[in-house]
Design a protein around this motif. Structure first.
Motif, mmCIF file in Angstrom:
data_model
loop_
_atom_site.group_PDB
_atom_site.id
_atom_site.type_symbol
_atom_site.label_atom_id
_atom_site.label_comp_id
_atom_site.label_asym_id
_atom_site.label_seq_id
_atom_site.Cartn_x
_atom_site.Cartn_y
_atom_site.Cartn_z
ATOM 1 N N LEU A 274 0.821 -1.210 0.000
ATOM 2 C CA LEU A 274 0.000 0.000 0.000
ATOM 3 C C LEU A 274 0.851 1.254 0.000
ATOM 4 O O LEU A 274 0.569 2.195 -0.742
ATOM 5 N N VAL A 275 1.885 1.315 0.836
ATOM 6 C CA VAL A 275 2.610 2.579 0.947
ATOM 7 C C VAL A 275 3.833 2.622 0.061
ATOM 8 O O VAL A 275 4.325 3.706 -0.243
ATOM 9 N N ASP A 276 4.350 1.469 -0.358
ATOM 10 C CA ASP A 276 5.568 1.514 -1.156
ATOM 11 C C ASP A 276 5.316 1.152 -2.610
ATOM 12 O O ASP A 276 5.426 1.974 -3.506
ATOM 13 N N PHE A 277 4.979 -0.122 -2.810
ATOM 14 C CA PHE A 277 4.895 -0.599 -4.192
ATOM 15 C C PHE A 277 3.823 0.152 -4.963
ATOM 16 O O PHE A 277 4.006 0.498 -6.114
ATOM 17 N N ARG A 278 2.692 0.351 -4.316
ATOM 18 C CA ARG A 278 1.618 1.051 -5.012
ATOM 19 C C ARG A 278 1.223 2.300 -4.249
ATOM 20 O O ARG A 278 0.051 2.635 -4.127
ATOM 21 N N GLY A 279 2.241 3.026 -3.777
ATOM 22 C CA GLY A 279 1.985 4.229 -3.004
ATOM 23 C C GLY A 279 1.202 5.269 -3.788
ATOM 24 O O GLY A 279 0.357 5.984 -3.249
ATOM 25 N N PHE A 280 1.455 5.277 -5.074
ATOM 26 C CA PHE A 280 0.788 6.276 -5.899
ATOM 27 C C PHE A 280 -0.714 6.031 -5.951
ATOM 28 O O PHE A 280 -1.511 6.965 -5.823
ATOM 29 N N ASP A 281 -1.079 4.748 -6.082
ATOM 30 C CA ASP A 281 -2.509 4.440 -6.092
ATOM 31 C C ASP A 281 -3.141 4.819 -4.766
ATOM 32 O O ASP A 281 -4.259 5.323 -4.703
ATOM 33 N N THR B 149 8.489 9.960 -16.924
ATOM 34 C CA THR B 149 7.516 9.060 -16.319
ATOM 35 C C THR B 149 7.802 8.983 -14.830
ATOM 36 O O THR B 149 8.861 9.395 -14.366
ATOM 37 N N ALA B 150 6.837 8.470 -14.106
ATOM 38 C CA ALA B 150 7.047 8.275 -12.678
ATOM 39 C C ALA B 150 6.318 7.013 -12.262
ATOM 40 O O ALA B 150 5.421 6.534 -12.971
#
Lengths: 774, 486
Positions: free
Chosen positions: A720-727, B65-66
């Motif tokens: 949640l906070v690292d791999f897909r932090g952006f989501d 990109t990011a």
């Protein structure tokens, strides 16, 4: 050339500004706008020998779109014609328009048209050609609708616009096809051979013809021209006889060099043109309004020009170009004459007028010259070009000649009919005292009539002018034909025959009229047009009545049915493949039962509260399913979300009335069952089809790297906070907004107190007033 | 092997600036008057546009990109993002003048609008389906609230309709998304595009099912028939400023999503194009035919928005290189002309129901500037040269035609002839002699609205005469062929 095209546009802005200040004198400014076009005369006179100049201004290079103007002989000839008639029409309108006219608007429209028309004939770029073409339609619309207080003017304007817009879009398509096939958007750089080879050739040809026929009012698109006569007379003379309506003819003349090799080209144009010639002149004979007569006469003359250019041989092009000049001279002059009559007597109805030659001697002389030319009598220009026309048609075959003679005889007859207003006992509507028009009106008309005479007495002048277009239109090795007297030729015999028939038609006018009344077809282009617009109207109102403001359930039905259809289409086109299911774990069964029970329960519940709680079952069922698949964290999230949802529902329900079953017809009920059933079955099948690993599972990666890279022991947290932090960032946004929504729900008025209906401005005002009162 | 997390702030900056506006409106709303907030937001939007302009990658440069490609600030994103910012600024400027009358003048309006813009930018900048979905939901949720914000039954009804139907649309879309993921095993556009090439029949079935459900979901968002039902109800029921926002920015964003998904990720997937073709044909017929007989001007513009969806979507049928450029150009022009027309409606209407078409009679004699501007907008919407709407249509038709959709192009041409009627009728009424008493709000001419209208009309005129000012940036087919990334 670029200046000649753009100067009128600039002057249009100036005229719009000067209009209210100068009044009718704005017309002189407008006339000056055509000066650069007239300055093309020296270029024109150098013509068949000189190489055509090409002026290119970059416009949209990425689309291969340039403002390219190419001054070949034919284009220059027509540009000069536009300049001359435009100048005359501007000067004429100075004296013609009433004091209450909005001069700024009139002259700026007129100049916008002039510029567009000059652009149309001079441009070498196909897309720009379309642009200018469409602009002439728009300005024509504006000028026809100038007196838009009259409903006839509005109707005429719209009709003209719709017909020519249809043609315009056909031209756009044709131009696109030609550019694709010929490999260039430049008319002079087209690869004609490649175009002829390409599959686009025939469609492009047909579309070009559609464009040309609509613009030049050929059968069955002639309907717009007579109603376009609602425009002020100088406009009719300029646009609807001398220039704009000839745009189609110009198109056929220019594109004849591309398409002429095809049998389809002449095979369509020549019959259509000849039919238009005969039918137009027949209708002209039956008009009582002078301007309507001239309108139909224009239709028929355009048919003549069309059929000549449509032949796509040197002889036809030569004859057509001569007649084009003649027609411009005599027809514009006649329009000016009708304008004078209208101006002096207040009417254009032939039966109400008579004996005008005494009151209007100069006008009479002008009208006589012009209509003799139109009738094709020596020693006027019209005679010479008619001889040429006969000779050309004779080479095509006796049938063609017969049709040509019939059309010309009718022309002879209506020319005579036109002149009737000058003979007989003096008649004019009560209150009108016709006397000779001011010089401002007679001089432009006289100039044109004298030109028509000069073309006849001195055929060399017409020959020289026509010859300038010889290189452009490829008739260089043809000519030297313009003479009043060729000796006794078949063409001359045909002319004599024409006169005889024409005289007979005049002599037995009453019989002809009776015949005409009986021959009136019940279905004509106008009835078709109105039936078509009516059909569209009926369809539109039916559609609105059936689809607008549907109740929400119906909207949902339509949407779901459409989505189901699309999914069904997908299954039909690409059938699903079902992997073996294997043995489902038994522990899942109770969960599945819970989920299904929730869904069915909502349907059966009577009260809203029950419905919410039963909906909750599906949510908690999902949580249970997550638990069963050993995902406690997901289950926890699901439980929390579910709880929040139920609370939100309950909050919102405070403001809603009790549950009501919407009345459902049996058909709707069956439909709903069908959609719901299909959706259920479809969804199940899709789930079954996707029951397999398409790709290597991603969980080992996360299991390995959550600790190594993310430094966290809780894999879900690291995801949640690292791999897909952006989501997660996005999700936080959603939560924030939901919170705002909740807040606004909570803050909405208290239950039970009726809220003020806010669109009731009256109520608000009364409220305010009550408060102000002590 | 673990790669360091790919976090770059530069590509995120335009979105963060807008988000900052949203958050600050939420927080500062307690302390500052709304007009100040709007001014702050306008400045932030300008800064966001500037940040986007800085992200422009010249020839040969790789786009920024990011987050491992989840966020792609390629040139397509920049161009679509600038269009979105233009529409948002128009809506905000108009709201400065009309929000008070529409009883919308509270900070939540600004906050919601900026949240929605954040979502729309996320869609434009998205590099995978999840980011796109989040953007879409952020945008949709905010728009549902925007449509309901006004304290009136009309707005509530339209908002609720929008919400209920919209959630069904979203559900369909999410289902399609799941199936596409199931078929290709990838969520990123590039991954999907790469996977579509070699699919087993089983996976192909899933992919096609997913693609068509995605199409249905997007069809709802952009209002393709028969998913267009909500459009007239919502556009005419919502406050005009909100309608302006919904019909320009939200539609641009939904098209940006479609472009990314269908022009990028699924560009080689089969069958969706033929379904889209049918939807477009239905949209062209329904949108144009239903516009013919409207009496309310705002509702007519709503149906015209449906019709324009049909024209816009034709660009999606073109090859990506040509179609993308056509869509990019048309979207900006559409935003400007619709925005300017609705701004005029917002200024002149007496109630939020808009005005009747017959009330426009003689407007020229009362508000000459607005009448001329409205006539220009209508002419541009009708696709008449020399206004920019003509080029938009031309490019879209050309894109569809060159890719072989001949019948659809012919239908579109006939539909545009019919469209002339309903655009010309109000345009003619504007200049009729003035016999009826004025029925518009007399004090509607305010500087901010005037500025919006003037800029919009000037832009459609200039872009019509010199299309290359905008098209020149879009014309490089490479921009649109790499929507999914390499």
């Amino acid at each position: 050339m670029t200046l000649a095209v753009f100067f009128p546009f600039l002057m249009a802005a100036l005229a719009a500004w000067l209009g209210p200040r100068l009044g009718r004198r704005t017309g002189y400014v407008a006339a000056a706008a055509f000066l650069p076009a007239l300055l093309l005369i020296p270029d024109l006179l150098r013509m068949p020998g000189a190489t055509p100049a090409l002026e290119v201004t970059r416009w949209v290079p990425t689309l291969d779109l340039d403002l390219a103007f190419r001054g070949d002989g034919f284009s220059l000839l027509f540009a000069v014609l536009i300049g001359v008639i435009g100048t005359l029409a501007s000067l004429y309108s100075v004296a013609y328009l009433s004091d209450r006219e909005r001069f700024g608007r009139f002259y700026s429209y007129l100049l916008l048209f002039g510029g567009s028309m000059l652009g149309l004939v001079l441009t070498d770029n196909l897309v720009a050609l379309f642009g200018f073409w469409e602009m002439t339609s728009v300005t024509s619309f504006l000028l026809i609708g100038l007196w838009h207080t009259r409903s006839a003017a509005r109707d005429g304007a719209v009709k003209a616009f719709l017909v020519s817009a249809l043609g315009g879009l056909a031209l756009l398509a044709a131009v696109a096809l030609i550019a694709l096939g010929g490999g260039s958007t430049s008319l002079s750089a087209l690869d004609v051979a490649a175009l002829r080879e390409s599959a686009y050739f025939a469609p492009a040809l047909l579309l070009t013809l559609l464009a040309a026929f609509t613009k030049s009012a050929q059968l069955p698109f002639h309907l717009w021209l007579p109603t376009a006569m609602e425009a002020p007379t100088p406009v009719s003379a300029f646009l609807h006889s001398a220039t704009m309506v000839k745009a189609g003819v110009v198109l056929v003349a220019k594109f004849g060099l591309l398409f002429g090799s095809s049998a389809l080209w002449s095979g369509i144009i020549v019959p259509v043109g000849l039919a238009t010639l005969v039918w137009g002149s027949w209708l002209a004979l039956r008009q009582t309004d002078l301007k309507a007569l001239l309108a139909y006469s224009t239709v028929s003359q355009l048919g003549l020009l069309m059929s000549l250019y449509g032949l796509a041989d040197a002889e036809g092009r030569f004859a057509a170009t001569v007649h084009l000049l003649n027609h411009a001279a005599f027809k514009a002059a006649l329009f000016f004459v009708v304008g004078i009559i209208d101006h002096e007597t207040g009417t254009r109805e032939i039966p109400l007028l008579g004996g005008l030659r005494r009151a209007l001697p100069v006008t009479f002389a002008v009208a006589l010259l012009a209509s003799l030319s139109m009738a094709g009598l020596p020693p006027l220009g019209g005679f010479i070009s008619k001889e040429l026309f006969y000779e050309t048609m004779l080479h095509q075959g006796p049938l063609f000649l017969a049709v040509a003679v019939a059309g010309s005889a009718l022309t002879f007859a209506y020319s005579f009919r036109l002149m009737r207003v000058f003979w007989g006992s003096p008649r004019a509507p009560a209150g009108a005292t016709p006397h000779e028009a001011p010089l401002g009106l007679t001089v432009p008309a006289a100039g044109l009539a004298l030109t028509a005479l000069a073309f006849g007495l001195l055929p060399g002048t017409a020959e020289t002018l026509t010859r300038t277009a010889s290189a452009a239109l490829n008739f260089a090795d043809y000519g030297g034909y313009l003479k009043l007297w060729h000796g006794v030729t078949p063409a001359l015999l045909a002319t004599v025959l024409t006169w005889l028939i024409g005289a007979a038609l005049v002599w037995r006018a009453a019989t002809v009229e009776a015949l005409g009344r009986r021959l009136t077809p019940r279905v004509n282009a106008n009835t078709v047009y109105y039936a078509l617009t009516q059909t569209v109207n009926v369809f539109s109102s039916w559609l609105i009545a059936r689809t607008q403001g549907l109740p929400l359930p119906d909207q949902l039905r339509i949407m779901l049915a459409a989505a189901a259809l699309m999914a069904g289409y997908a299954v039909w086109r690409a059938p699903q493949v079902f992997p073996p299911i294997g043995t489902p774990p038994l522990g899942v069964l109770p969960v599945a039962a819970l989920l299904v029970a929730g869904a069915v329960g909502v349907l059966l519940s009577r009260g809203r509260l029950t419905a919410v709680i039963v909906t909750g079952l599906t949510g908690f069922g999902s949580a249970a399913a997550f638990l069963a698949f050993r995902a406690p964290d997901l289950a926890l999230t699901q439980l929390l979300v579910e709880a929040v949802t139920v609370i939100l529902f309950l909050l919102a329900f405070r403001y809603l009335p009790g549950v009501r079953d919407l009345p459902r017809t049996r058909g709707r009920y069956a439909f709903d069952v069908l959609v719901a059933g299909l959706a259920g079955v479809g969804a199940t099948l899709l789930v079954l089809a996707s029951l397999r690993f398409q790709a290597p599972p991603i969980s080992p990666y996360y299991l390995e790297y959550s600790y190594k890279g993310g430094g966290g022991k809780n894999v879900v947290n690291v995801i949640l906070v690292d791999f897909r932090g952006f989501d997660t960032l996005g999700e936080v946004l959603v939560v924030g907004m939901v919170a705002l929504a909740v807040l606004s729900l909570v803050r909405l008025g208290k239950p039970g107190r009726p809220r003020r209906a806010p669109d009731d401005a009256a109520e608000l005002a009364a409220d305010l007033a009550a408060r102000r009162r002590p | 092997m673990l790669t360091p997390p790919d976090v770059a702030l530069a590509p995120l900056l335009p979105i963060l600036l807008v988000l900052a506006g949203a958050v600050s409106s939420t927080v500062l709303g307690f302390h500052l008057p709304r007009r100040t907030l709007t001014a702050i937001n306008l400045v932030l939007l300008l800064l966001s546009a500037a940040a986007m302009a800085l992200l422009w990658s010249g020839p040969g440069e790789l786009p920024a990109t990011a987050f491992g490609g989840s966020l792609r600030a390629d040139n397509a994103a920049v161009l679509l993002g600038l269009t979105i910012v233009a529409g948002s600024m128009m809506a905000l400027l108009v709201s400065l003048d009309t929000a008070y009358r529409a009883r919308l003048s509270f900070p939540e309006f600004d906050a919601m609008l900026m949240y929605a813009v954040t979502g729309t930018l996320l869609i434009a900048f998205s590099g995978d389906l999840i980011v796109m979905l989040i953007g879409l939901e952020v945008m949709s949720l905010a728009s549902y609230v925007l449509a309901t914000l006004q304290d009136s039954r009309r707005a509530e009804e339209s908002g609720l309709k929008y919400f209920l139907l919209g959630s069904v649309g979203s559900a369909v879309l999410i289902y399609g998304l799941a199936l596409v993921y199931g078929a290709t095993g990838s969520l990123s556009y590039g991954g999907i595009a790469a996977a579509t090439a070699g699919l087993t029949p089983g996976n192909l079935g899933l992919l096609v099912g997913g693609a068509l459900l995605l199409l249905a979901g997007f069809g709802f968002k952009v209002a393709l028939a028969p998913f267009h039902q909500w459009t007239p109800d919502v556009y005419s029921g919502a406050p005009t400023t909100v309608s302006l926002f919904l019909s320009t920015v939200v539609k641009v964003a939904a098209f940006a999503g479609m472009l990314r998904v269908f022009g990028g990720a699924l560009q080689n997937a089969p069958f969706w194009a033929s379904a889209l073709q049918l939807l477009i044909a239905a949209t062209l017929i329904v949108g144009n035919a239903a516009s013919l007989f409207q009496t309310n001007f705002k509702r007519m513009l709503a149906y015209s928005a449906v019709a324009h969806t049909g024209f816009l979507a034709m660009a999606l049928l073109g090859t990506p290189g040509l179609g993308g450029a056509a869509l990019g150009y048309y979207l900006l022009v559409y935003t400007l002309m619709t925005g300017a027309a609705l701004a005029i409606v917002a200024a002149l209407q007496r109630t939020e129901a808009g005005m009747n078409i017959s009330d426009l009679r003689g407007l020229y004699h009362r508000h000459p500037g607005y009448a001329v501007a409205l006539a220009a907008c209508l002419a541009s919407l009708a696709g008449l040269p020399p206004f920019a709407g003509f080029f938009g249509k031309y490019l879209a038709f050309q894109a569809a035609f060159q890719n072989g959709y001949v019948w659809l192009s012919i239908l579109a041409v006939l539909a545009s002839v019919a469209a002339l009627v309903y655009y010309l009728r109000p345009a003619m009424l504007l200049f009729m002699p003035d016999r009826t008493p004025a029925r518009e709000y007399p004090h509607g001419q305010r500087p901010a609205t005037n500025l919006t209208v003037a800029l919009g009309v000037a832009a459609i005129t200039v872009l019509g005469l010199l299309p290359n000012l905008w098209y020149g940036w879009l014309a490089d087919p490479a921009i649109w062929e790499l929507l999914a990334g390499r």
